[in-house]
Design a protein around this motif. Sequence first.
Motif, PDB file in Angstrom:
ATOM      1  N   ASP A   1       0.851  -1.184   0.000  1.00  0.00           N
ATOM      2  CA  ASP A   1       0.000   0.000   0.000  1.00  0.00           C
ATOM      3  C   ASP A   1       0.890   1.238   0.000  1.00  0.00           C
ATOM      4  O   ASP A   1       1.801   1.357   0.834  1.00  0.00           O
ATOM      5  CB  ASP A   1      -0.913   0.018   1.227  1.00  0.00           C
ATOM      6  N   VAL A   2       0.644   2.144  -0.932  1.00  0.00           N
ATOM      7  CA  VAL A   2       1.434   3.358  -1.081  1.00  0.00           C
ATOM      8  C   VAL A   2       0.556   4.551  -0.727  1.00  0.00           C
ATOM      9  O   VAL A   2      -0.497   4.752  -1.336  1.00  0.00           O
ATOM     10  CB  VAL A   2       1.956   3.511  -2.528  1.00  0.00           C
ATOM     11  N   ARG A   3       0.987   5.356   0.258  1.00  0.00           N
ATOM     12  CA  ARG A   3       0.186   6.500   0.689  1.00  0.00           C
ATOM     13  C   ARG A   3       0.894   7.835   0.489  1.00  0.00           C
ATOM     14  O   ARG A   3       0.247   8.867   0.399  1.00  0.00           O
ATOM     15  CB  ARG A   3      -0.171   6.359   2.173  1.00  0.00           C
TER      16      ARG A   3
ATOM     17  N   ILE B   1      -2.927  -2.140   3.872  1.00  0.00           N
ATOM     18  CA  ILE B   1      -3.741  -0.927   3.969  1.00  0.00           C
ATOM     19  C   ILE B   1      -4.010  -0.590   5.430  1.00  0.00           C
ATOM     20  O   ILE B   1      -3.852   0.558   5.869  1.00  0.00           O
ATOM     21  CB  ILE B   1      -5.063  -1.102   3.197  1.00  0.00           C
ATOM     22  N   MET B   2      -4.423  -1.595   6.200  1.00  0.00           N
ATOM     23  CA  MET B   2      -4.721  -1.364   7.611  1.00  0.00           C
ATOM     24  C   MET B   2      -3.464  -0.992   8.390  1.00  0.00           C
ATOM     25  O   MET B   2      -3.500  -0.152   9.300  1.00  0.00           O
ATOM     26  CB  MET B   2      -5.382  -2.593   8.216  1.00  0.00           C
ATOM     27  N   ALA B   3      -2.338  -1.589   8.031  1.00  0.00           N
ATOM     28  CA  ALA B   3      -1.089  -1.327   8.752  1.00  0.00           C
ATOM     29  C   ALA B   3      -0.635   0.122   8.582  1.00  0.00           C
ATOM     30  O   ALA B   3       0.050   0.665   9.450  1.00  0.00           O
ATOM     31  CB  ALA B   3      -0.001  -2.282   8.291  1.00  0.00           C
ATOM     32  N   GLN B   4      -1.003   0.758   7.469  1.00  0.00           N
ATOM     33  CA  GLN B   4      -0.630   2.158   7.275  1.00  0.00           C
ATOM     34  C   GLN B   4      -1.122   3.032   8.432  1.00  0.00           C
ATOM     35  O   GLN B   4      -0.517   4.062   8.750  1.00  0.00           O
ATOM     36  CB  GLN B   4      -1.214   2.689   5.965  1.00  0.00           C
TER      37      GLN B   4
ATOM     38  N   ALA C   1       1.754   7.053  14.932  1.00  0.00           N
ATOM     39  CA  ALA C   1       3.099   7.275  15.461  1.00  0.00           C
ATOM     40  C   ALA C   1       3.791   8.513  14.922  1.00  0.00           C
ATOM     41  O   ALA C   1       4.801   8.940  15.487  1.00  0.00           O
ATOM     42  CB  ALA C   1       3.971   6.050  15.154  1.00  0.00           C
ATOM     43  N   ILE C   2       3.286   9.109  13.837  1.00  0.00           N
ATOM     44  CA  ILE C   2       3.953  10.235  13.172  1.00  0.00           C
ATOM     45  C   ILE C   2       2.907  11.293  12.824  1.00  0.00           C
ATOM     46  O   ILE C   2       1.842  10.965  12.290  1.00  0.00           O
ATOM     47  CB  ILE C   2       4.652   9.773  11.881  1.00  0.00           C
ATOM     48  N   ARG C   3       3.226  12.551  13.110  1.00  0.00           N
ATOM     49  CA  ARG C   3       2.293  13.638  12.818  1.00  0.00           C
ATOM     50  C   ARG C   3       3.049  14.828  12.249  1.00  0.00           C
ATOM     51  O   ARG C   3       3.932  15.337  12.919  1.00  0.00           O
ATOM     52  CB  ARG C   3       1.560  14.035  14.104  1.00  0.00           C
ATOM     53  N   PRO C   4       2.696  15.270  11.017  1.00  0.00           N
ATOM     54  CA  PRO C   4       1.767  14.673  10.057  1.00  0.00           C
ATOM     55  C   PRO C   4       2.421  13.532   9.279  1.00  0.00           C
ATOM     56  O   PRO C   4       3.639  13.346   9.347  1.00  0.00           O
ATOM     57  CB  PRO C   4       1.433  15.844   9.136  1.00  0.00           C
ATOM     58  N   ILE C   5       1.613  12.821   8.520  1.00  0.00           N
ATOM     59  CA  ILE C   5       2.097  11.684   7.741  1.00  0.00           C
ATOM     60  C   ILE C   5       1.386  11.687   6.386  1.00  0.00           C
ATOM     61  O   ILE C   5       0.345  12.335   6.225  1.00  0.00           O
ATOM     62  CB  ILE C   5       1.855  10.354   8.504  1.00  0.00           C
ATOM     63  N   HIS C   6       1.956  10.989   5.407  1.00  0.00           N
ATOM     64  CA  HIS C   6       1.374  10.840   4.063  1.00  0.00           C
ATOM     65  C   HIS C   6       1.235  12.185   3.358  1.00  0.00           C
ATOM     66  O   HIS C   6       0.276  12.431   2.622  1.00  0.00           O
ATOM     67  CB  HIS C   6       0.013  10.126   4.119  1.00  0.00           C
ATOM     68  N   ALA C   7       2.206  13.067   3.574  1.00  0.00           N
ATOM     69  CA  ALA C   7       2.181  14.390   2.961  1.00  0.00           C
ATOM     70  C   ALA C   7       2.593  14.312   1.485  1.00  0.00           C
ATOM     71  O   ALA C   7       3.107  13.290   1.026  1.00  0.00           O
ATOM     72  CB  ALA C   7       3.130  15.316   3.724  1.00  0.00           C
ATOM     73  N   PRO C   8       2.396  15.396   0.728  1.00  0.00           N
ATOM     74  CA  PRO C   8       2.794  15.377  -0.686  1.00  0.00           C
ATOM     75  C   PRO C   8       4.271  15.089  -0.882  1.00  0.00           C
ATOM     76  O   PRO C   8       4.669  14.557  -1.917  1.00  0.00           O
ATOM     77  CB  PRO C   8       2.442  16.790  -1.169  1.00  0.00           C
ATOM     78  N   PHE C   9       5.110  15.450   0.086  1.00  0.00           N
ATOM     79  CA  PHE C   9       6.559  15.264  -0.058  1.00  0.00           C
ATOM     80  C   PHE C   9       7.061  14.072   0.750  1.00  0.00           C
ATOM     81  O   PHE C   9       8.251  13.927   0.975  1.00  0.00           O
ATOM     82  CB  PHE C   9       7.300  16.541   0.352  1.00  0.00           C
ATOM     83  N   ASP C  10       6.161  13.203   1.222  1.00  0.00           N
ATOM     84  CA  ASP C  10       6.528  11.895   1.767  1.00  0.00           C
ATOM     85  C   ASP C  10       6.361  10.840   0.679  1.00  0.00           C
ATOM     86  O   ASP C  10       5.603  11.033  -0.273  1.00  0.00           O
ATOM     87  CB  ASP C  10       5.617  11.518   2.945  1.00  0.00           C
TER      88      ASP C  10
ATOM     89  N   ASP D   1       5.622   7.435   1.615  1.00  0.00           N
ATOM     90  CA  ASP D   1       5.359   6.327   2.536  1.00  0.00           C
ATOM     91  C   ASP D   1       4.805   5.080   1.840  1.00  0.00           C
ATOM     92  O   ASP D   1       3.825   5.149   1.084  1.00  0.00           O
ATOM     93  CB  ASP D   1       4.382   6.785   3.617  1.00  0.00           C
ATOM     94  N   VAL D   2       5.447   3.935   2.134  1.00  0.00           N
ATOM     95  CA  VAL D   2       5.082   2.652   1.536  1.00  0.00           C
ATOM     96  C   VAL D   2       5.101   1.593   2.632  1.00  0.00           C
ATOM     97  O   VAL D   2       6.029   1.542   3.442  1.00  0.00           O
ATOM     98  CB  VAL D   2       6.075   2.245   0.422  1.00  0.00           C
ATOM     99  N   VAL D   3       4.060   0.738   2.651  1.00  0.00           N
ATOM    100  CA  VAL D   3       4.028  -0.400   3.570  1.00  0.00           C
ATOM    101  C   VAL D   3       3.780  -1.679   2.777  1.00  0.00           C
ATOM    102  O   VAL D   3       2.801  -1.774   2.024  1.00  0.00           O
ATOM    103  CB  VAL D   3       2.938  -0.244   4.652  1.00  0.00           C
ATOM    104  N   PHE D   4       4.676  -2.643   2.938  1.00  0.00           N
ATOM    105  CA  PHE D   4       4.479  -3.983   2.401  1.00  0.00           C
ATOM    106  C   PHE D   4       3.881  -4.874   3.490  1.00  0.00           C
ATOM    107  O   PHE D   4       4.131  -4.658   4.683  1.00  0.00           O
ATOM    108  CB  PHE D   4       5.815  -4.586   1.953  1.00  0.00           C
TER     109      PHE D   4
END
Length: 340
Positions: free
Chosen positions: A49-51, A266-269, A275-284, A286-289
């Motif tokens: 899942d890529v956010r 998807i759920m793991a995202q 744990a991180i604020r903010p997250i999944h920003a335009p310049f991140d 973030d990928v979870v396998f």
Amino acid sequence: MTERPPAAPGTRNLITDVPGLKVGQAHDAAARTGVTVILPDDRAVAGCDVRGGGPGTRETDALAPENLVDAIDAIVLSGGSVYGLAAADGVVGWLGAQGRGYGLVARPGVPPSPVVPAAILYDVANGGDRNWGEEPPYRHLGRAAVTAAGLDFDLGTAGAGYGAMAGGLKGGTGSASIVSADGYTVGAVVAVNSFGSVVAPGGRTFWAAPFELDAEFGGLGAAGLAAGPDDWGLAKADPAQRMNTTIACVATDAILTPAQAKRVAIMAQDGLARAIRPIHAPFDGDVVFALSTGRRPLGEAADFTVARLGTLAADCLARAVARGVHAATAWPGVRAWSDL
């Protein structure tokens, strides 16, 4: 009736508590970068899942449930931005030499094709030596990491998180695990290089504090968790530099289909959001396998069990983020959590 023991971390409190899984790491101290390889004993079902708004990945399309290849041979997390994708080349070469990989039809003289999805983070502006010319170190780091794979590995300034920053603090590689009351094992490994902060403003309390087990990242409790609507605390001061991305892998010994593995990813995202604020920003990026070593059936209530596994994976990932930053060591001019 005998009561089951409550859920608790596995023996190592690492993703390698998941049976059938090893992790190897390597780093280049001069370049301030590194690689983490998640290596299953056998080919494993996986999802992704890529956010983040700026991801860097390899072979993630191969993981789509509708596509041909339904299992992977390893997963690579790497520093180095686009250069770091070459770490998977070293892993592919090593796996192919071992005769491991996908082959539609086995034929003499035709090597198998190892399937090695990868994701990278941006650490190339952290002060390390990047005068590598046409030979970036990542292929060699990938091979060194996969050949070092075992059950124990270092947290903090190690592996893919070696050169990472977590907001305004030194980032790192973290991991955690949980064994459910009915015997499923779930684990996570993460390289924390976030734009956002992992601690609440004005203190040193991790946002992941409500999910902490056995004082694994300081035992401060959740009393310090508070923030104003636009107060990001120790987030990176200049997001325009785009020196971000948190990349992770969660795993379980439950038998999952590719679609179920995707749902767990998807759920793991949500663990990153805890744990991180903010997250999944335009310049991140973030990928979870998510990976299944396929040792335990889901049982009759399969969908409900997948929901439980996804929730456990999210909690493990939140804990892993905090553990990685908690264990990280400072560099000149860069504070670690222990300096707060």
